[in-house]
Design a protein around this motif. Structure first.
Motif, short mmCIF file in Angstrom:
data_model
loop_
_atom_site.label_atom_id
_atom_site.label_comp_id
_atom_site.label_asym_id
_atom_site.label_seq_id
_atom_site.Cartn_x
_atom_site.Cartn_y
_atom_site.Cartn_z
N SER A 144 43.79 38.74 65.43
CA SER A 144 43.24 39.75 66.34
C SER A 144 43.20 39.23 67.77
CB SER A 144 41.84 40.17 65.89
OG SER A 144 40.95 39.06 65.92
N SER A 145 42.87 37.96 67.97
CA SER A 145 42.85 37.39 69.32
C SER A 145 44.25 37.35 69.92
CB SER A 145 42.25 35.98 69.29
OG SER A 145 43.03 35.10 68.50
N GLN A 146 45.25 37.05 69.08
CA GLN A 146 46.63 37.03 69.57
C GLN A 146 47.13 38.44 69.87
OE1 GLN A 146 48.81 34.24 70.01
NE2 GLN A 146 46.90 33.10 69.88
N ILE A 147 46.76 39.39 69.01
CA ILE A 147 47.23 40.77 69.19
C ILE A 147 46.62 41.38 70.45
CG2 ILE A 147 47.09 43.10 68.20
CD1 ILE A 147 47.35 41.80 65.45
N SER A 148 45.36 41.04 70.76
CA SER A 148 44.73 41.56 71.98
C SER A 148 45.47 41.09 73.23
CB SER A 148 43.27 41.12 72.03
OG SER A 148 43.16 39.70 72.12
N GLN A 149 45.97 39.87 73.22
CA GLN A 149 46.78 39.39 74.34
C GLN A 149 48.13 40.09 74.38
OE1 GLN A 149 47.07 35.11 74.10
NE2 GLN A 149 44.87 34.84 73.81
N PHE A 150 48.68 40.36 73.20
CA PHE A 150 49.97 41.02 73.12
C PHE A 150 49.89 42.45 73.67
CE2 PHE A 150 53.03 43.62 70.70
CZ PHE A 150 54.21 43.00 71.07
N GLY A 151 48.73 43.09 73.51
CA GLY A 151 48.57 44.46 73.99
C GLY A 151 48.76 44.60 75.49
N GLU A 152 48.47 43.55 76.25
CA GLU A 152 48.64 43.60 77.70
C GLU A 152 50.10 43.71 78.10
OE1 GLU A 152 46.84 40.04 79.01
OE2 GLU A 152 44.79 40.58 78.36
N MET A 153 51.00 43.34 77.20
CA MET A 153 52.42 43.32 77.51
C MET A 153 53.13 44.61 77.10
SD MET A 153 55.11 40.38 76.30
CE MET A 153 56.80 40.37 76.92
N ILE A 154 52.44 45.52 76.43
CA ILE A 154 53.08 46.72 75.90
C ILE A 154 53.72 47.59 76.99
CG2 ILE A 154 52.62 48.92 74.73
CD1 ILE A 154 50.75 47.46 72.88
N ALA A 156 54.70 33.33 70.80
CA ALA A 156 55.45 32.66 69.72
C ALA A 156 54.58 32.45 68.48
CB ALA A 156 56.00 31.33 70.23
N ILE A 157 53.33 32.04 68.68
CA ILE A 157 52.46 31.75 67.54
C ILE A 157 52.15 33.02 66.76
CG2 ILE A 157 50.20 30.88 66.84
CD1 ILE A 157 50.26 29.00 69.23
N LEU A 158 51.89 34.12 67.48
CA LEU A 158 51.61 35.40 66.81
C LEU A 158 52.83 35.86 66.02
CD1 LEU A 158 49.93 37.96 66.32
CD2 LEU A 158 50.86 38.86 68.47
N LEU A 159 54.00 35.84 66.66
CA LEU A 159 55.21 36.30 65.98
C LEU A 159 55.58 35.39 64.81
CD1 LEU A 159 57.37 37.25 69.11
CD2 LEU A 159 56.24 38.81 67.50
N GLY A 160 55.37 34.09 64.98
CA GLY A 160 55.66 33.16 63.89
C GLY A 160 54.76 33.37 62.69
N THR A 161 53.47 33.62 62.96
CA THR A 161 52.52 33.85 61.88
C THR A 161 52.79 35.18 61.17
OG1 THR A 161 50.84 32.60 63.11
CG2 THR A 161 50.08 33.99 61.29
N ILE A 162 53.04 36.23 61.96
CA ILE A 162 53.34 37.53 61.36
C ILE A 162 54.62 37.44 60.53
CG2 ILE A 162 54.04 39.89 61.88
CD1 ILE A 162 52.15 39.84 64.25
N GLY A 163 55.62 36.70 61.04
CA GLY A 163 56.86 36.53 60.29
C GLY A 163 56.64 35.85 58.95
N ALA A 164 55.76 34.85 58.95
CA ALA A 164 55.47 34.15 57.69
C ALA A 164 54.75 35.05 56.70
CB ALA A 164 54.63 32.91 57.98
N ILE A 165 53.84 35.90 57.21
CA ILE A 165 53.13 36.83 56.33
C ILE A 165 54.09 37.90 55.79
CG2 ILE A 165 51.31 38.58 56.23
CD1 ILE A 165 49.79 36.92 58.32
#
Length: 358
Positions: free
Chosen positions: A86-96, A228-237
């Motif tokens: 959730s902390s990573q996704i909140s940062q990602f939202g700023e880039m949408i 990178a960390i968010l995408l890497g973790t989501i990819g693993a899931i």
């Protein structure tokens, strides 16, 4: 005098009855998916937590408290993972907004190139895009509906898990008594084999997911991909979803890199690195970490994953492989069903369950 119970019916009578029985069984499974999906996941969680509960009970902790402590530990781990995402996704939202603007720019460039080089008119391209968008929205809506359907009954998971662990002795005794004392050792062998296979499979998947998340994140950080960390973790899931999840796991960072970079070098490098990670996963990590006592061949794996997806959506895709593994163990221990066990299995004994990979 031959009794009715020994009468052999011809194939043209038995075959339709079997097909009708299978149809009714799958139809009932589909109708009861909101009840059976959380119950199936709770069964897997209960099998996974059972060793921890047994260990706590050896310290003379009452069984209800041992179960509660085990579930609390599991909840803490899950809460930590959700907090991180959730902390990573909140940062990602700023880039949408930036991603949306860049995507529209790239789409316009591709449309002009297609109009000039391929002779496809802008109107025809627009119609094709609208058609693809509508189909994509329907698929996404179906997938999200499946996910939210599971989340909607999420509160049932801890209840089911607690009760399964609390009444596991009664459930096991019921199975023993159903088959009679003459088959007690045989039934015990099946239950032990099933428990061991599922425990090793689930624990191995969790360890493998952590390793893949680290490898993905390191690769994306080296390539300079944002989040990178968010995408890497989501990819693993996503990699937990057999076959399809691996493709989506590659598509996400490629899409982000495409809209955030002017060149196509980074997206191509991401594809190459992810394919390398998949190769390492399939040939090194899975055989060493996700070691299982049951081998399922690739053809059956693909079929049951697609059937699970059609029946229960994303949840069915994940549950299909453990379910078939349990079936194979049962088939292998019953003389009349051993041919079916061989059909499900891999003829090469050196192969392990790699069906959630491709």
């Amino acid at each position: 005098m031959q009794t009715t119970s020994n009468k052999q019916y011809p194939f043209f009578i038995k075959a339709p009855l079997i097909l009708i029985g299978l149809y009714l069984a799958f139809y009932i499974l589909y109708l009861l998916k909101d009840i059976l999906v959380p119950f199936a996941f709770a069964g897997l969680i209960a099998i996974l937590l059972n060793p921890l509960c047994n260990r706590l009970e050896r310290f003379r902790i009452p069984k209800p408290w041992a179960i509660t402590i085990s579930m609390f530990i599991a909840a803490l781990v899950l809460a930590g993972l959700l907090y991180f995402l959730s902390s990573q996704i909140s940062q990602f939202g700023e880039m949408i907004p930036e991603l949306k603007s860049r995507s529209q720019e790239l789409l316009s460039q591709v449309q002009h190139w297609a109009a000039q080089k391929l002779g496809i008119s802008m109107q025809k391209q627009t119609d094709m895009i609208h058609k693809l968008t509508d189909n994509g929205q329907q698929y996404i809506g179906y997938t999200l509906g499946s996910i939210f359907g599971v989340l909607g009954v999420f509160l049932l998971l801890p209840v089911y898990t607690f009760l399964l662990l609390l009444y596991k002795e009664q459930l096991v005794n019921f199975v023993y008594e159903s088959f009679g004392s003459a088959h007690k050792e045989h039934v015990q062998d099946v239950l032990q084999s099933t428990k061991g296979a599922i425990q090793s499979y689930i624990a191995g998947l969790l360890i493998e997911t952590a390793i893949i998340a680290v490898l993905n994140s390191i690769a994306l950080l080296i390539l300079g991909v944002k989040y990178a960390i968010l995408l890497g973790t989501i990819g693993a899931i996503l990699n937990l979803i057999p076959y399809i999840g691996g493709l989506i796991a590659i598509a996400l960072p490629v899409m982000i890199a495409t809209v955030t970079n002017d060149s196509f070098t980074t997206p191509l490098l991401i594809i190459g690195v992810y394919l390398l990670i998949q190769f390492i996963d399939n040939h090194l990590i899975v055989p060493k970490v996700v070691a299982s006592k049951v081998s399922i061949n690739a053809l059956i794996s693909i079929v049951v994953v697609l059937m699970g997806g059609a029946l229960w959506g994303v949840s069915g895709m994940f549950l299909s492989i453990p379910f078939v593994a349990i079936l194979k163990i049962i088939f292998d221990h019953i003389d009349g069903l051993k041919p079916w066990g061989k059909l499900l299995g891999d003829s090469n004994p050196g192969n392990l369950i790699q069906s959630h990979k491709k």
